[in-house]
Design a protein around this motif. Structure first.
Motif, PDB file in Angstrom:
ATOM      1  N   LEU A 150      14.280 -19.591  21.823  1.00 29.75           N
ATOM      2  CA  LEU A 150      15.401 -19.301  20.947  1.00 29.75           C
ATOM      3  C   LEU A 150      15.140 -17.997  20.201  1.00 29.75           C
ATOM      4  N   LEU A 151      15.971 -17.006  20.468  1.00 30.14           N
ATOM      5  CA  LEU A 151      15.858 -15.714  19.803  1.00 30.14           C
ATOM      6  C   LEU A 151      16.917 -15.600  18.710  1.00 30.14           C
ATOM      7  N   GLU A 152      16.663 -14.710  17.762  1.00 28.69           N
ATOM      8  CA  GLU A 152      17.622 -14.483  16.686  1.00 28.69           C
ATOM      9  C   GLU A 152      18.066 -13.026  16.699  1.00 28.69           C
ATOM     10  N   THR A 153      19.382 -12.841  16.581  1.00 29.86           N
ATOM     11  CA  THR A 153      19.962 -11.503  16.549  1.00 29.86           C
ATOM     12  C   THR A 153      20.621 -11.280  15.199  1.00 29.86           C
ATOM     13  N   GLU A 154      20.269 -10.175  14.546  1.00 27.36           N
ATOM     14  CA  GLU A 154      20.871  -9.849  13.263  1.00 27.36           C
ATOM     15  C   GLU A 154      21.863  -8.708  13.444  1.00 27.36           C
ATOM     16  N   ILE A 155      23.068  -8.889  12.933  1.00 30.27           N
ATOM     17  CA  ILE A 155      24.103  -7.855  12.981  1.00 30.27           C
ATOM     18  C   ILE A 155      24.253  -7.262  11.585  1.00 30.27           C
ATOM     19  N   LYS A 156      24.073  -5.953  11.477  1.00 32.36           N
ATOM     20  CA  LYS A 156      24.157  -5.284  10.177  1.00 32.36           C
ATOM     21  C   LYS A 156      25.439  -4.456  10.093  1.00 32.36           C
ATOM     22  N   SER A 157      26.139  -4.600   8.980  1.00 27.81           N
ATOM     23  CA  SER A 157      27.316  -3.755   8.751  1.00 27.81           C
ATOM     24  C   SER A 157      26.943  -2.492   7.977  1.00 27.81           C
ATOM     25  N   MET A 158      25.749  -2.511   7.355  1.00 29.18           N
ATOM     26  CA  MET A 158      25.226  -1.318   6.695  1.00 29.18           C
ATOM     27  C   MET A 158      23.706  -1.403   6.631  1.00 29.18           C
ATOM     28  N   TYR A 159      23.058  -0.244   6.499  1.00 29.64           N
ATOM     29  CA  TYR A 159      21.604  -0.224   6.387  1.00 29.64           C
ATOM     30  C   TYR A 159      21.177   1.076   5.712  1.00 29.64           C
ATOM     31  N   PRO A 171      32.970  -1.021   7.222  1.00 30.09           N
ATOM     32  CA  PRO A 171      33.253  -1.086   5.782  1.00 30.09           C
ATOM     33  C   PRO A 171      33.780  -2.446   5.346  1.00 30.09           C
ATOM     34  N   ALA A 172      32.948  -3.469   5.506  1.00 31.21           N
ATOM     35  CA  ALA A 172      33.391  -4.835   5.206  1.00 31.21           C
ATOM     36  C   ALA A 172      33.796  -5.001   3.746  1.00 31.21           C
ATOM     37  N   LYS A 173      33.013  -4.394   2.837  1.00 34.98           N
ATOM     38  CA  LYS A 173      33.310  -4.517   1.399  1.00 34.98           C
ATOM     39  C   LYS A 173      34.637  -3.835   1.069  1.00 34.98           C
ATOM     40  N   GLU A 174      34.811  -2.614   1.586  1.00 34.00           N
ATOM     41  CA  GLU A 174      36.027  -1.855   1.317  1.00 34.00           C
ATOM     42  C   GLU A 174      37.269  -2.542   1.888  1.00 34.00           C
ATOM     43  N   GLY A 176      37.699  -5.654   1.910  1.00 34.05           N
ATOM     44  CA  GLY A 176      37.946  -6.873   1.160  1.00 34.05           C
ATOM     45  C   GLY A 176      37.546  -8.143   1.889  1.00 34.05           C
ATOM     46  N   LEU A 177      36.612  -8.008   2.825  1.00 33.66           N
ATOM     47  CA  LEU A 177      36.151  -9.178   3.573  1.00 33.66           C
ATOM     48  C   LEU A 177      35.160  -9.979   2.739  1.00 33.66           C
ATOM     49  N   PRO A 178      34.915 -11.242   3.104  1.00 31.75           N
ATOM     50  CA  PRO A 178      33.972 -12.064   2.332  1.00 31.75           C
ATOM     51  C   PRO A 178      32.610 -11.385   2.181  1.00 31.75           C
ATOM     52  N   GLU A 179      31.929 -11.659   1.081  1.00 32.80           N
ATOM     53  CA  GLU A 179      30.680 -10.983   0.735  1.00 32.80           C
ATOM     54  C   GLU A 179      29.596 -11.158   1.796  1.00 32.80           C
ATOM     55  N   LYS A 180      29.626 -12.276   2.528  1.00 31.47           N
ATOM     56  CA  LYS A 180      28.574 -12.529   3.518  1.00 31.47           C
ATOM     57  C   LYS A 180      28.584 -11.505   4.657  1.00 31.47           C
ATOM     58  N   TYR A 181      29.654 -10.696   4.761  1.00 34.94           N
ATOM     59  CA  TYR A 181      29.723  -9.670   5.794  1.00 34.94           C
ATOM     60  C   TYR A 181      29.410  -8.272   5.263  1.00 34.94           C
ATOM     61  N   HIS A 182      29.115  -8.120   3.978  1.00 34.28           N
ATOM     62  CA  HIS A 182      28.957  -6.797   3.380  1.00 34.28           C
ATOM     63  C   HIS A 182      27.697  -6.075   3.861  1.00 34.28           C
ATOM     64  N   VAL A 183      26.604  -6.802   4.076  1.00 37.68           N
ATOM     65  CA  VAL A 183      25.344  -6.179   4.471  1.00 37.68           C
ATOM     66  C   VAL A 183      24.947  -6.588   5.885  1.00 37.68           C
ATOM     67  N   SER A 184      24.702  -7.844   6.094  1.00 35.62           N
ATOM     68  CA  SER A 184      24.374  -8.339   7.433  1.00 35.62           C
ATOM     69  C   SER A 184      25.116  -9.645   7.666  1.00 35.62           C
ATOM     70  N   TRP A 185      25.557  -9.835   8.880  1.00 37.24           N
ATOM     71  CA  TRP A 185      26.337 -11.020   9.221  1.00 37.24           C
ATOM     72  C   TRP A 185      25.403 -12.192   9.472  1.00 37.24           C
ATOM     73  N   PRO A 186      25.920 -13.401   9.466  1.00 35.15           N
ATOM     74  CA  PRO A 186      25.063 -14.562   9.736  1.00 35.15           C
ATOM     75  C   PRO A 186      24.290 -14.394  11.047  1.00 35.15           C
ATOM     76  N   ILE A 187      23.005 -14.727  11.013  1.00 32.37           N
ATOM     77  CA  ILE A 187      22.137 -14.544  12.182  1.00 32.37           C
ATOM     78  C   ILE A 187      22.637 -15.378  13.354  1.00 32.37           C
ATOM     79  N   ARG A 188      22.670 -14.751  14.522  1.00 28.51           N
ATOM     80  CA  ARG A 188      23.112 -15.433  15.745  1.00 28.51           C
ATOM     81  C   ARG A 188      21.898 -15.834  16.569  1.00 28.51           C
ATOM     82  N   LYS A 189      21.867 -17.054  17.017  1.00 32.79           N
ATOM     83  CA  LYS A 189      20.758 -17.541  17.835  1.00 32.79           C
ATOM     84  C   LYS A 189      21.146 -17.507  19.317  1.00 32.79           C
ATOM     85  N   THR A 190      20.220 -17.042  20.145  1.00 32.36           N
ATOM     86  CA  THR A 190      20.452 -16.913  21.580  1.00 32.36           C
ATOM     87  C   THR A 190      19.334 -17.604  22.343  1.00 32.36           C
TER      88      THR A 190
END
Length: 222
Positions: A150-159, A171-174, A176-190
């Motif tokens: 099981l691998l984990e993939t992190e998706i970043k909207s900014m860094y 620009p998730a914050k700009e 007006g999307l939920p805060e959980k998308y402002h920096v990195s999205w929920p980790i996806r498992k593969t």
């Protein structure tokens, strides 16, 4: 008044489409079964070093030539001829098994069929693309469950880059999307599957295709 929905119904294909396919690299692979002296094999290749994904174990296939290939099946056939050094009359494609959407941004059309040869010396692999070929008895895959990781993939909207400069990719914050998308999205498992046949490591998309075939087979023989 003209309504778009009725127009849409008239032009939609009979079968469901794979939404988002145009964003991915489109390839086609051929899963070749070979029967020699009463033993049924799956034929695998080791890609030559120096080409894309060099050194990996895979099935014959490659990227779809949108200008020259009439359909993904034509790609699978053309690539098999080029890579294994055999003529088209030795190859029989029987089934468009399905699509595989990879998280690496690729979509594979998977075809099943047979290669009609009397021995493996009749194959003449193109050394520019194929380092070696590996016939594996299909019974091995039927009897052997792959190891899974099981691998984990992190998706970043900014860094922040090495200079400490903020880089905004989305620009998730700009927006007006939920805060959980402002920096990195929920980790996806593969899940990554791995077969090991006498030291030949078969993993990734190739292993996933084989596993799916064996699952269908298990359902059919019960």
């Amino acid at each position: 008044m003209e309504y778009f929905y009725n127009k849409l119904l008239n032009i939609l294909p009979d079968k469901p489409i794979l939404i988002g396919r145009d964003k991915n690299v489109k390839s086609a692979v051929f899963v070749p079964f070979i029967n020699i002296d009463g033993t049924e094999y799956l034929l695998l290749e080791k890609r030559a070093l120096g080409i894309r994904q060099g050194g990996e174990i895979c099935f014959p296939g490659g990227m779809i030539d949108l200008e020259n290939d009439e359909a993904p099946k034509a790609t699978a056939l053309r690539e098999t001829v080029e890579e294994l050094g055999i003529t088209e009359d030795k190859i029989q494609i029987d089934n468009h098994f399905g699509y595989l959407v990879a998280n690496i941004g690729a979509t594979l059309d998977v075809f099943l069929g047979t290669i009609k040869i009397e021995n493996f010396l009749q194959l003449n692999p193109n050394k520019k693309e194929v380092e070696n070929i590996y016939p594996v008895p299909f019974s091995f895959f039927v009897k052997t469950k792959p190891t899974s990781y099981l691998l984990e993939t992190e998706i970043k909207s900014m860094y922040y880059n090495e200079s400490g400069e903020k880089k905004v990719l989305f620009p998730a914050k700009e927006l007006g999307l939920p805060e959980k998308y402002h920096v990195s999205w929920p980790i996806r498992k593969t899940t990554v599957y791995v077969y090991n046949y006498e030291g030949i490591v078969i993993w990734g998309l190739t292993a996933e295709i084989i596993r799916e075939i064996t699952i269908f087979l298990e359902k059919g023989v019960k």
